[in-house]
Design a protein around this motif. Structure first.
Motif, PDB file in Angstrom:
ATOM      1  N   VAL A 157      -0.240   8.202  11.442  1.00 36.70           N
ATOM      2  CA  VAL A 157       1.061   7.545  11.288  1.00 36.70           C
ATOM      3  C   VAL A 157       1.898   7.589  12.567  1.00 36.70           C
ATOM      4  CG1 VAL A 157       3.309   7.690  10.128  1.00 36.70           C
ATOM      5  CG2 VAL A 157       1.210   7.852   8.792  1.00 36.70           C
ATOM      6  N   VAL A 158       1.954   8.743  13.235  1.00 36.56           N
ATOM      7  CA  VAL A 158       2.856   8.908  14.379  1.00 36.56           C
ATOM      8  C   VAL A 158       2.570   7.879  15.464  1.00 36.56           C
ATOM      9  CG1 VAL A 158       3.667  10.494  16.161  1.00 36.56           C
ATOM     10  CG2 VAL A 158       3.149  11.357  13.872  1.00 36.56           C
ATOM     11  N   ASN A 159       1.295   7.492  15.613  1.00 36.32           N
ATOM     12  CA  ASN A 159       0.939   6.500  16.637  1.00 36.32           C
ATOM     13  C   ASN A 159       1.672   5.181  16.457  1.00 36.32           C
ATOM     14  OD1 ASN A 159      -0.946   4.854  14.767  1.00 36.32           O
ATOM     15  ND2 ASN A 159      -1.738   6.932  14.631  1.00 36.32           N
ATOM     16  N   MET A 160       2.123   4.875  15.228  1.00 39.57           N
ATOM     17  CA  MET A 160       2.807   3.608  14.974  1.00 39.57           C
ATOM     18  C   MET A 160       4.320   3.697  15.186  1.00 39.57           C
ATOM     19  SD  MET A 160       0.656   2.050  11.754  1.00 39.57           S
ATOM     20  CE  MET A 160       0.441   3.595  10.889  1.00 39.57           C
ATOM     21  N   SER A 161       4.811   4.872  15.503  1.00 39.03           N
ATOM     22  CA  SER A 161       6.249   5.033  15.727  1.00 39.03           C
ATOM     23  C   SER A 161       6.637   4.551  17.121  1.00 39.03           C
ATOM     24  CB  SER A 161       6.646   6.505  15.579  1.00 39.03           C
ATOM     25  OG  SER A 161       7.971   6.701  16.035  1.00 39.03           O
ATOM     26  N   PRO A 162       7.737   3.805  17.244  1.00 36.79           N
ATOM     27  CA  PRO A 162       8.213   3.384  18.567  1.00 36.79           C
ATOM     28  C   PRO A 162       8.975   4.485  19.304  1.00 36.79           C
ATOM     29  CG  PRO A 162       9.643   2.488  16.872  1.00 36.79           C
ATOM     30  CD  PRO A 162       8.519   3.185  16.150  1.00 36.79           C
ATOM     31  N   ASP A 163       9.245   5.613  18.633  1.00 36.38           N
ATOM     32  CA  ASP A 163      10.003   6.703  19.256  1.00 36.38           C
ATOM     33  C   ASP A 163       9.351   8.031  18.863  1.00 36.38           C
ATOM     34  OD1 ASP A 163      11.830   8.405  20.377  1.00 36.38           O
ATOM     35  OD2 ASP A 163      13.547   7.737  19.190  1.00 36.38           O
ATOM     36  N   LYS A 164       8.234   8.318  19.496  1.00 41.16           N
ATOM     37  CA  LYS A 164       7.438   9.487  19.111  1.00 41.16           C
ATOM     38  C   LYS A 164       8.137  10.801  19.439  1.00 41.16           C
ATOM     39  CE  LYS A 164       3.139   6.879  19.590  1.00 41.16           C
ATOM     40  NZ  LYS A 164       3.851   5.581  19.745  1.00 41.16           N
ATOM     41  N   ARG A 165       8.880  10.847  20.547  1.00 41.16           N
ATOM     42  CA  ARG A 165       9.579  12.091  20.884  1.00 41.16           C
ATOM     43  C   ARG A 165      10.554  12.482  19.779  1.00 41.16           C
ATOM     44  NH1 ARG A 165      10.453  15.313  25.321  1.00 41.16           N
ATOM     45  NH2 ARG A 165       9.128  13.946  26.599  1.00 41.16           N
ATOM     46  N   SER A 166      11.262  11.494  19.209  1.00 44.79           N
ATOM     47  CA  SER A 166      12.178  11.801  18.108  1.00 44.79           C
ATOM     48  C   SER A 166      11.432  12.326  16.895  1.00 44.79           C
ATOM     49  CB  SER A 166      12.980  10.553  17.726  1.00 44.79           C
ATOM     50  OG  SER A 166      13.916  10.229  18.727  1.00 44.79           O
ATOM     51  N   VAL A 167      10.232  11.817  16.654  1.00 39.79           N
ATOM     52  CA  VAL A 167       9.421  12.305  15.537  1.00 39.79           C
ATOM     53  C   VAL A 167       9.096  13.782  15.731  1.00 39.79           C
ATOM     54  CG1 VAL A 167       7.222  12.114  14.305  1.00 39.79           C
ATOM     55  CG2 VAL A 167       8.403  10.046  15.070  1.00 39.79           C
ATOM     56  N   PHE A 168       8.579  14.137  16.907  1.00 37.70           N
ATOM     57  CA  PHE A 168       8.184  15.517  17.157  1.00 37.70           C
ATOM     58  C   PHE A 168       9.391  16.460  17.172  1.00 37.70           C
ATOM     59  CE2 PHE A 168       4.564  13.260  19.355  1.00 37.70           C
ATOM     60  CZ  PHE A 168       3.628  13.560  18.369  1.00 37.70           C
ATOM     61  N   LYS A 169      10.523  16.003  17.730  1.00 32.40           N
ATOM     62  CA  LYS A 169      11.727  16.831  17.723  1.00 32.40           C
ATOM     63  C   LYS A 169      12.227  17.049  16.302  1.00 32.40           C
ATOM     64  CE  LYS A 169      14.910  16.256  20.842  1.00 32.40           C
ATOM     65  NZ  LYS A 169      15.926  15.623  21.728  1.00 32.40           N
ATOM     66  N   GLY A 170      12.147  15.992  15.488  1.00 30.60           N
ATOM     67  CA  GLY A 170      12.576  16.117  14.102  1.00 30.60           C
ATOM     68  C   GLY A 170      11.711  17.077  13.306  1.00 30.60           C
ATOM     69  N   VAL A 171      10.402  17.024  13.537  1.00 31.81           N
ATOM     70  CA  VAL A 171       9.494  17.950  12.868  1.00 31.81           C
ATOM     71  C   VAL A 171       9.791  19.387  13.289  1.00 31.81           C
ATOM     72  CG1 VAL A 171       7.079  18.693  12.667  1.00 31.81           C
ATOM     73  CG2 VAL A 171       7.649  16.265  12.553  1.00 31.81           C
ATOM     74  N   TYR A 172       9.977  19.581  14.583  1.00 30.86           N
ATOM     75  CA  TYR A 172      10.270  20.931  15.084  1.00 30.86           C
ATOM     76  C   TYR A 172      11.528  21.487  14.418  1.00 30.86           C
ATOM     77  CZ  TYR A 172      10.659  24.792  18.392  1.00 30.86           C
ATOM     78  OH  TYR A 172      10.737  26.049  18.943  1.00 30.86           O
ATOM     79  N   SER A 173      12.539  20.654  14.267  1.00 37.54           N
ATOM     80  CA  SER A 173      13.786  21.097  13.636  1.00 37.54           C
ATOM     81  C   SER A 173      13.596  21.366  12.143  1.00 37.54           C
ATOM     82  CB  SER A 173      14.876  20.040  13.825  1.00 37.54           C
ATOM     83  OG  SER A 173      15.201  19.886  15.191  1.00 37.54           O
ATOM     84  N   ALA A 174      12.789  20.554  11.475  1.00 33.52           N
ATOM     85  CA  ALA A 174      12.592  20.697  10.029  1.00 33.52           C
ATOM     86  C   ALA A 174      11.770  21.934   9.677  1.00 33.52           C
ATOM     87  CB  ALA A 174      11.919  19.451   9.465  1.00 33.52           C
ATOM     88  N   LEU A 175      10.903  22.383  10.598  1.00 29.11           N
ATOM     89  CA  LEU A 175      10.047  23.539  10.326  1.00 29.11           C
ATOM     90  C   LEU A 175      10.828  24.847  10.398  1.00 29.11           C
ATOM     91  CD1 LEU A 175       6.854  22.649  12.399  1.00 29.11           C
ATOM     92  CD2 LEU A 175       6.979  22.837   9.906  1.00 29.11           C
ATOM     93  N   ARG A 176      10.470  25.763   9.528  1.00 28.99           N
ATOM     94  CA  ARG A 176      10.959  27.126   9.631  1.00 28.99           C
ATOM     95  C   ARG A 176      10.191  27.851  10.738  1.00 28.99           C
ATOM     96  NH1 ARG A 176      10.271  26.884   3.490  1.00 28.99           N
ATOM     97  NH2 ARG A 176      12.382  26.378   2.731  1.00 28.99           N
ATOM     98  N   GLN A 177      10.731  28.985  11.189  1.00 31.67           N
ATOM     99  CA  GLN A 177       9.999  29.795  12.153  1.00 31.67           C
ATOM    100  C   GLN A 177       8.656  30.205  11.548  1.00 31.67           C
ATOM    101  OE1 GLN A 177      10.665  30.409  15.215  1.00 31.67           O
ATOM    102  NE2 GLN A 177      12.817  29.843  15.416  1.00 31.67           N
ATOM    103  N   GLY A 178       7.596  30.069  12.330  1.00 30.40           N
ATOM    104  CA  GLY A 178       6.262  30.373  11.833  1.00 30.40           C
ATOM    105  C   GLY A 178       5.599  29.201  11.152  1.00 30.40           C
TER     106      GLY A 178
END
Length: 378
Positions: A157-178
Motif C-alpha cells: 500500500v505505501v508505494n501508492m502514497s504520494p507522501d511516503k514520509r508523512s506515512v512513516f512519520k505518522g506510523v512512528y507517532s502512532a506506535l507505542r515504545q517497543g
C-alpha cells in the motif's frame, strides 16, 4: 498532512477507482506485484481459510506482513482494503486485543465492514475490529491517536502514497515504545524514472511509486526507527510487454520489512547497546509463540531455535530486549551459547546491503530456483 495538490488528488482518485471499480479480483492484475511472496505458513493458512470468501476474494497484498505472538495487542492496518489482513489479525490478537483498519476506498470498506458479524460466528466472539475512512498520510486526523498501537502492518500500500514520509512519520507517532511497523511493500533497485512514475497502470499496481530501497532505509532511520530488518524478499515479474519497456532495466521486489520503535531517552538505547557489546550476551527463544513452537525467525539473518542460546549483535539484542518481543526471550552470557541459530554477521556493517540481497534474489529467480508468484492458501 498538507493540503493535496492536483497531482496528489489525481493519485488518490486513480487508486480509488482502480481498486474500487476496475479490479474484480486479483486475477485482473497486470503484474504479480500485488501477489508476489511466499505462501503463508500452515498455521496462518488455517485461519485465512475461515475468513469470509468476499473478504479473501478482494485481497491484493504482496506479502504476509503479520507477526505471530501478538495476543492482546493493539494492531493498525494501513490501506486495509477488503480487510483480509485485519480479519487474520483479529484472530491472532484475540478478544483482549484490537484491530483498526484505515482505507480511503468506499467499495473496499463496505466489504470489510459487511462481513464482521459472519466472522464473529467463526471466532466465537465479537472481534474488537473497526474500519476507518481516511488517508494513511494523516492517521491522527483519521482517528488514530499517538502512542495507541503496538503493531502496525501494511500490505502493498505505501508505494501508492504520494507522501511516503508523512506515512512513516505518522506510523512512528502512532506506535507505542517497543512497537513495530511490520509490512510488505514494493521497492526498486534504483530510482524509478519520471516516465514510469507517471504511468497510470504502474502507479495503480504500485511499481510507479516504488522507492529506491536505499532512499527508503535512510528515510525511516531519519524518522527514528532503528536499523530496518528484512524478513522476506522476492522479485516482481512484469507480464505486460508495454510495461516492461516502460520500466527498462529497473527491477522491482516485494520486501517484508520490520521497523522497530525503541526508547531513545537520554541516549539510553545507545548506552545499553554499548553495555551489551561488552557483556556479549546471547538470546534464548522460549518457544511460546503460537504457530512457531520450534524456532522464531526475526529476519533473514537471525533464526532462533527454542531453548538454544544464540549469539547476536548489539543492535539485535536491543530489539529483543526493548520491543514487544521481550517476553519471548531470555538472555544469557555469550560463553553459554551453543553457536546455533542467530546471525552469521557480528555487526550491522558486515551484513550485505539490501541492494546486494536484491541482486542475489534476482539471480536465483533467473535460474529457476525460486517462484516469486504467491501461492494461495485457498
Amino acid at each position: 498532512m498538507a493540503s493535496l495538490d492536483n497531482t496528489d488528488s489525481q493519485v488518490y482518485s486513480s487508486v480509488q477507482d482502480y481498486y474500487g471499480k476496475v479490479l474484480e479480483s486479483s486475477s485482473d492484475l497486470k503484474t504479480n506485484a500485488c501477489t508476489a511472496g511466499t505462501k503463508p505458513t500452515p498455521y496462518l493458512c488455517k485461519i485465512i481459510s475461515a475468513i469470509p470468501k468476499a473478504v479473501n476474494d478482494k485481497f491484493y497484498g504482496c506479502g504476509n506482513p503479520i507477526p505471530l505472538g501478538i495476543q492482546g495487542l493493539d494492531l493498525l492496518d494501513l490501506g486495509s482494503g477488503s480487510g483480509r489482513d485485519c480479519y487474520l489479525a483479529a484472530s491472532l490478537v484475540g478478544p483482549k486485543g484490537s484491530v483498526t483498519g484505515v482505507d480511503m476506498t468506499d467499495e473496499q470498506l463496505q466489504t470489510a465492514r459487511g462481513n464482521i458479524d459472519e466472522y464473529a460466528q467463526t471466532l466465537g466472539y465479537q472481534p474488537n475490529m473497526r474500519f476507518l475512512t481516511g488517508y494513511i498520510e494523516d492517521l491522527k486526523q483519521t482517528g488514530v491517536p499517538d502512542s495507541s498501537v503496538d503493531i502496525c502492518i501494511s500490505n502493498c500500500v505505501v508505494n501508492m502514497s504520494p507522501d511516503k514520509r508523512s506515512v512513516f512519520k505518522g506510523v512512528y507517532s502512532a506506535l507505542r515504545q517497543g512497537g513495530e511497523f511490520h509490512f510488505s511493500d514494493m521497492y526498486a533497485d534504483k530510482r524509478v524514472s519520471d516516465e514510469a512514475r507517471k504511468h497510470k497502470v504502474l502507479i495503480n499496481e504500485g511499481m510507479g511509486g516504488s522507492l529506491y530501497v536505499e532512499d527508503f532505509e535512510q528515510m525511516v532511520r531519519e524518522i527514528g526507527f532503528v536499523q530496518p530488518r528484512v524478513l522476506a524478499i522476492s522479485h516482481i515479474k512484469v507480464y505486460d510487454q508495454q510495461l516492461q519497456s516502460m520500466v527498462g532495466d529497473t527491477k522491482f521486489y516485494s520486501i517484508t520489512y520490520r521497523l522497530f520503535k525503541l526508547p531513545k531517552d537520554s541516549g539510553e538505547l545507545e548506552e545499553e547497546k554499548k553495555r551489551q557489546e561488552v557483556l556479549a550476551q546471547s538470546a534464548v527463544y522460549n518457544g511460546l509463540i503460537d504457530g512457531q513452537p520450534d524456532q522464531y525467525v526475526l529476519d533473514i539473518d537471525n533464526t532462533f531455535r527454542r531453548d538454544v542460546p544464540c549469539a547476536v549483535d548489539a543492535d539485535t539484542l536491543a530489539i529483543l530486549r526493548n520491543s514487544w518481543l521481550r517476553k519471548y526471550f531470555a538472555f544469557v552470557p555469550a560463553q553459554d551459547s551453543a553457536g546455533a541459530g542467530g546471525s552469521e554477521w557480528t555487526s550491522e556493517s558486515a551484513k550485505p546491503s539490501t541492494v546486494e540481497l536484491m541482486r542475489e534474489t534476482y539471480e536465483k529467480s533467473q535460474k529457476g530456483c525460486c517462484d516469486s508468484t504467491q501461492q494461495s492458501c485457498l
